[in-house]
Every structure is written in structure tokens, then in C-alpha cells.
Design a protein around this motif. Structure first.
Motif: not given
Length: 171
Positions: A11-12, A79-80, A85-86, A96-98
């Protein structure tokens, strides 16, 4: 690399790749070419590059002409992205992370535009005959792809996050 960190790293990477590709494409087209003066650049009968400054949100909705609206949208995007990120950090699924990384990267890319220029630089226009799609950029495309990924992830059967040793343990 532990399995629980693998989705977050993916995701990162998606977030960073989206942000870099988005900003690089915008900077190159806006500052490195004469697109502003020579638009539209046609790529066959269905696609072209044009310059559109979007002061609103998706599809040009809620146009914000004043400073308050501009900075409100910047803060909302930040903020979104932080919230995504959290969520991405806690994701157990690579999909999901992607998806979350794509959305967060797109939100950050458009927030940078709003902060720097007061509007988002959109440039890709798809059309056919009398049909015309809204003008978008790399960040917008990543956000759409991310939302599709969220939907697909939500439709997949839930897997247990437990490892093989826990599955065979006697309770």
C-alpha cells in the motif's frame, strides 16, 4: 519481512508511486511543455490532453472559488489520506492495502495541486462522438482504481488472519 507488514508495504509503495507519477506528469505537462498554449493535443479520435483547473472535487462538483474552500479541501484531503494510511497499516489483505494506497496517493497529489495552485490540474480528456468523460489526471485515475479495489475486496470472502499453527491448535 513479516507477513503482517507485507500488505502495508504494498500500500505504501502504491501511495508513493501514485504521488510521484501524478506530480511528475503534471509538472512536466504544465512547466515542461507548451500544452497551455497549444491545447488540445489529440491522441486519435477518442483522447486528448487539455488544461483544466478544477477548483471543486470529483467531476468538478462543489467548485470553491474562495480561499476558505481551497484550504478546507486541502485539509480534508490530508485528513482523509491520514485516515486511509491508518486503515492501510491495519489491512490484512494485499488488495485492500493496495486500494487504500492508491486512494491516499491520489488524495495527496490533488491536495498538493490545491495548495500550490489553488486548483487541481486535470489534463486527460476521453470522448467519442458526442459522449465526453470528465477531464482527469493520474491522481483521479488512481482514486477510481482504488475505489474499485475496495469494492472487490469487500466482495471477497473473509479470510482468517490466523497463521497455520493457530488453525491447528486445540482450543
Amino acid at each position: 519481512m513479516t507477513p503482517s507488514r507485507t500488505p502495508f508495504r504494498l500500500g505504501l509503495a502504491a501511495l508513493l508511486a501514485t504521488l510521484v507519477l501524478d506530480q511528475a506528469s503534471k509538472l512536466w505537462l504544465y512547466l515542461g511543455t507548451d500544452l497551455v498554449l497549444t491545447q488540445p493535443w489529440r491522441f486519435g479520435p477518442y483522447a486528448e490532453f487539455v488544461v483544466v483547473w478544477n477548483r471543486g472535487v470529483s467531476y468538478g462538483l462543489f467548485q470553491q472559488e474562495g480561499g476558505f474552500g481551497r484550504w478546507f479541501l486541502v485539509v480534508l484531503s490530508l485528513v482523509a489520506a491520514l485516515g486511509l494510511g491508518v486503515w492501510m497499516r491495519r489491512a490484512h489483505s494485499r488488495l485492500l492495502a493496495l486500494a487504500l494506497g492508491l486512494i491516499a496517493g491520489g488524495a495527496l497529489g490533488n491536495a498538493i495541486d490545491r495548495a500550490a495552485y489553488g486548483a487541481v490540474f486535470d489534463f486527460v480528456h476521453l470522448h467519442a462522438g458526442t459522449w465526453s468523460w470528465y477531464v482527469f489526471n493520474v491522481a483521479d485515475a488512481a482514486i477510481v482504481a482504488g475505489v474499485i479495489g475496495l469494492i472487490l475486496d469487500g466482495l471477497m470472502p473473509q479470510r482468517s488472519p490466523r497463521g497455520p499453527a493457530e488453525k491447528n491448535a486445540v482450543l
